[in-house]
Design a protein around this motif. Structure first.
Motif, short mmCIF file in Angstrom:
data_model
loop_
_atom_site.label_atom_id
_atom_site.label_comp_id
_atom_site.label_asym_id
_atom_site.label_seq_id
_atom_site.Cartn_x
_atom_site.Cartn_y
_atom_site.Cartn_z
N MET A 171 33.40 -85.89 96.57
CA MET A 171 32.06 -86.16 97.12
C MET A 171 31.54 -85.07 98.05
O MET A 171 30.70 -85.32 98.93
CB MET A 171 32.01 -87.52 97.82
N MET A 172 32.00 -83.83 97.84
CA MET A 172 31.38 -82.71 98.53
C MET A 172 30.07 -82.36 97.81
O MET A 172 29.97 -82.46 96.58
CB MET A 172 32.29 -81.48 98.51
N ASP A 173 29.06 -81.96 98.55
CA ASP A 173 27.80 -81.55 97.94
C ASP A 173 28.02 -80.29 97.11
O ASP A 173 28.64 -79.32 97.56
CB ASP A 173 26.74 -81.26 99.01
N GLY A 174 27.52 -80.30 95.87
CA GLY A 174 27.62 -79.14 95.00
C GLY A 174 28.93 -79.00 94.27
O GLY A 174 29.19 -77.96 93.65
N PHE A 175 29.76 -80.05 94.27
CA PHE A 175 31.09 -79.88 93.68
C PHE A 175 31.04 -79.70 92.17
O PHE A 175 31.88 -78.99 91.60
CB PHE A 175 32.03 -81.03 94.07
N VAL A 176 30.07 -80.29 91.49
CA VAL A 176 30.00 -80.10 90.04
C VAL A 176 29.63 -78.65 89.72
O VAL A 176 30.24 -78.02 88.83
CB VAL A 176 29.01 -81.08 89.39
N SER A 197 30.37 -89.49 90.65
CA SER A 197 29.03 -89.21 91.17
C SER A 197 28.66 -90.12 92.33
O SER A 197 28.05 -89.70 93.31
CB SER A 197 28.00 -89.38 90.05
N VAL A 198 29.00 -91.40 92.17
CA VAL A 198 28.60 -92.40 93.16
C VAL A 198 29.87 -93.07 93.65
O VAL A 198 30.36 -94.03 93.08
CB VAL A 198 27.64 -93.43 92.54
N LYS A 199 30.41 -92.52 94.71
CA LYS A 199 31.66 -93.03 95.29
C LYS A 199 31.38 -93.50 96.70
O LYS A 199 31.02 -92.71 97.58
CB LYS A 199 32.73 -91.94 95.28
N TYR A 200 31.52 -94.80 96.89
CA TYR A 200 31.20 -95.41 98.17
C TYR A 200 32.39 -95.37 99.13
O TYR A 200 33.56 -95.37 98.71
CB TYR A 200 30.75 -96.86 97.96
N SER A 201 32.09 -95.32 100.41
CA SER A 201 33.11 -95.43 101.45
C SER A 201 33.45 -96.91 101.57
O SER A 201 32.82 -97.66 102.31
CB SER A 201 32.58 -94.88 102.78
N SER A 202 34.47 -97.32 100.83
CA SER A 202 34.68 -98.74 100.55
C SER A 202 35.99 -99.26 101.13
O SER A 202 36.99 -98.55 101.20
CB SER A 202 34.68 -98.94 99.03
N ALA A 203 35.96 -100.54 101.48
CA ALA A 203 37.18 -101.23 101.91
C ALA A 203 38.08 -101.59 100.73
O ALA A 203 39.21 -102.03 100.93
CB ALA A 203 36.81 -102.50 102.68
N TYR A 204 37.59 -101.38 99.52
CA TYR A 204 38.36 -101.75 98.32
C TYR A 204 39.43 -100.71 97.94
O TYR A 204 40.10 -100.89 96.93
CB TYR A 204 37.41 -101.92 97.13
N TYR A 205 39.57 -99.66 98.73
CA TYR A 205 40.53 -98.60 98.37
C TYR A 205 41.89 -98.76 99.04
O TYR A 205 42.78 -97.93 98.81
CB TYR A 205 39.97 -97.22 98.77
N GLY A 206 42.08 -99.78 99.85
CA GLY A 206 43.30 -99.89 100.65
C GLY A 206 44.60 -99.72 99.88
O GLY A 206 45.43 -98.86 100.23
N PRO A 207 44.86 -100.51 98.84
CA PRO A 207 46.12 -100.35 98.11
C PRO A 207 46.29 -98.97 97.49
O PRO A 207 47.40 -98.44 97.44
CB PRO A 207 46.04 -101.45 97.04
N PHE A 208 45.20 -98.36 97.02
CA PHE A 208 45.30 -97.02 96.44
C PHE A 208 45.81 -96.02 97.47
O PHE A 208 46.62 -95.14 97.15
CB PHE A 208 43.94 -96.55 95.92
N ARG A 209 45.33 -96.14 98.70
CA ARG A 209 45.76 -95.18 99.72
C ARG A 209 47.25 -95.29 100.00
O ARG A 209 47.90 -94.30 100.33
CB ARG A 209 44.93 -95.36 100.99
#
Length: 329
Positions: A171-176, A197-209
């Protein structure tokens, strides 16, 4: 026309009739299965917060791959979990990094399996952020343009290892633009980019981390991942990626953002991917283990809903189970 002239139930009268008029078809070819590859030998370690999902070392990886391929799944999304980290995530772009070795092994064993390489720095940096950290009197910031240089190097190293698709999640600007230019310059102009493209700062990522060992050591990712309250911003993010040369657009997470999937589907002609993320998976698993829900019915209904919203591809930790259920039907 009104009742009794119109009887909608006529088209629901039997299983055969319902199949005949089904509008959304979920199939095994829609699924991408994530795999976590780690250093070491003899590793098949279940991730505590994600029952049924494992860390695999290179020597045990074939077990997971063989099962995945036998179920008819055509693509895997690979995450590398390194044993060494530094401030700039050097092991993300090393020729013999865990991701690069995993890609080479997968392509040697199953050359027709589509390998999607997650392209980020967070699990390779000692601070857990997706870019280069700068510290100044005003506080800590994540550098954008110097991070792009490292992400482009990472993408090229993954393509050189044999990755079929590069999937930048930073999610850096210009990464593509940065990654497309680097891939083209290195002779990989035919390697597509599946942009988060659309990656939210989400609480749903806990187990992945926990799985990726990528929890930020300080702060959060809200300055570069999106605010869950925003929808129009998602269109701006996607529009930038389309203009910069993305080949796929992705929405992450899935369940709370089906409206965003539909918005992108209605606006853009590129294939749309959705990520059915770790907490979405773990909540279903936890409830199923308690006997509170019918796991098969819940999973297939959820994945069908994601496809109905407009997703062409679904990245999901349920992929193998869903493939079994779909084949049995």
């Amino acid at each position: 026309m009104a009742f009794p002239t119109v009887r909608h139930r006529r088209l629901r009268s039997s299983a055969a009739m319902r199949e005949l008029v089904k509008e959304t078809i979920l199939g095994v070819n829609d699924l991408i299965s994530p795999i976590f590859v780690t250093e070491g030998e003899g590793v098949k370690e279940e991730i505590a917060s994600m029952p049924g999902v494992y860390h695999w070392s290179l020597d045990t990886l074939e077990t997971e791959l063989a099962e995945t391929v036998a179920l008819g799944i055509k693509a895997v999304l690979i995450f590398g979990v390194p044993d060494s980290k530094d401030a700039i995530g050097t092991s993300a772009f090393e020729e013999n990094g865990i991701m690069q070795r995993a890609i080479r092994k997968i392509k040697a064993l199953y050359p027709n399996l589509v390998v999607v390489a997650d392209t980020c720095l967070c699990q390779y940096t000692d601070h857990g952020h997706c870019g280069v950290v700068h510290t100044a009197e005003c506080g800590v910031t994540i550098g954008n343009d110097d991070s792009l240089e490292l992400l482009a190097k990472t993408a090229v190293s993954q393509a050189q290892a044999g990755a079929d698709i590069i999937a930048p999640s930073n999610m850096m600007d210009g990464f593509v633009t940065a990654i497309r230019g680097a891939l083209d310059a290195a002779g990989f102009e035919n390697t597509p980019i599946m942009s988060y493209s659309v990656k939210y700062s989400s609480a749903y990522y806990g187990p992945f981390r926990e799985a990726a060992h990528s929890t930020p050591q300080f702060g959060d990712r809200k300055t570069y991942q999106m605010d869950p309250a925003n929808a129009r911003e998602a269109l701006r993010e996607a529009e930038s990626d389309v203009a910069e040369g993305a080949d796929f657009l992705m929405v992450k997470p899935g369940l709370a953002y089906l409206d965003i999937v539909r918005m992108l589907c209605d606006r853009y002609e590129l294939p749309i991917a959705i990520y059915n993320v770790s907490a979405e998976y773990s909540m279903v698993k936890a409830a199923a283990m308690q006997g509170w829900i019918d796991e098969k019915a819940i999973v297939l209904e959820t994945l069908t809903g994601m496809k109905r919203a407009g997703a062409d591809l679904i990245i999901t930790y349920h992929a193998k189970d869903a493939a079994r259920w779909l084949r049995s039907e």
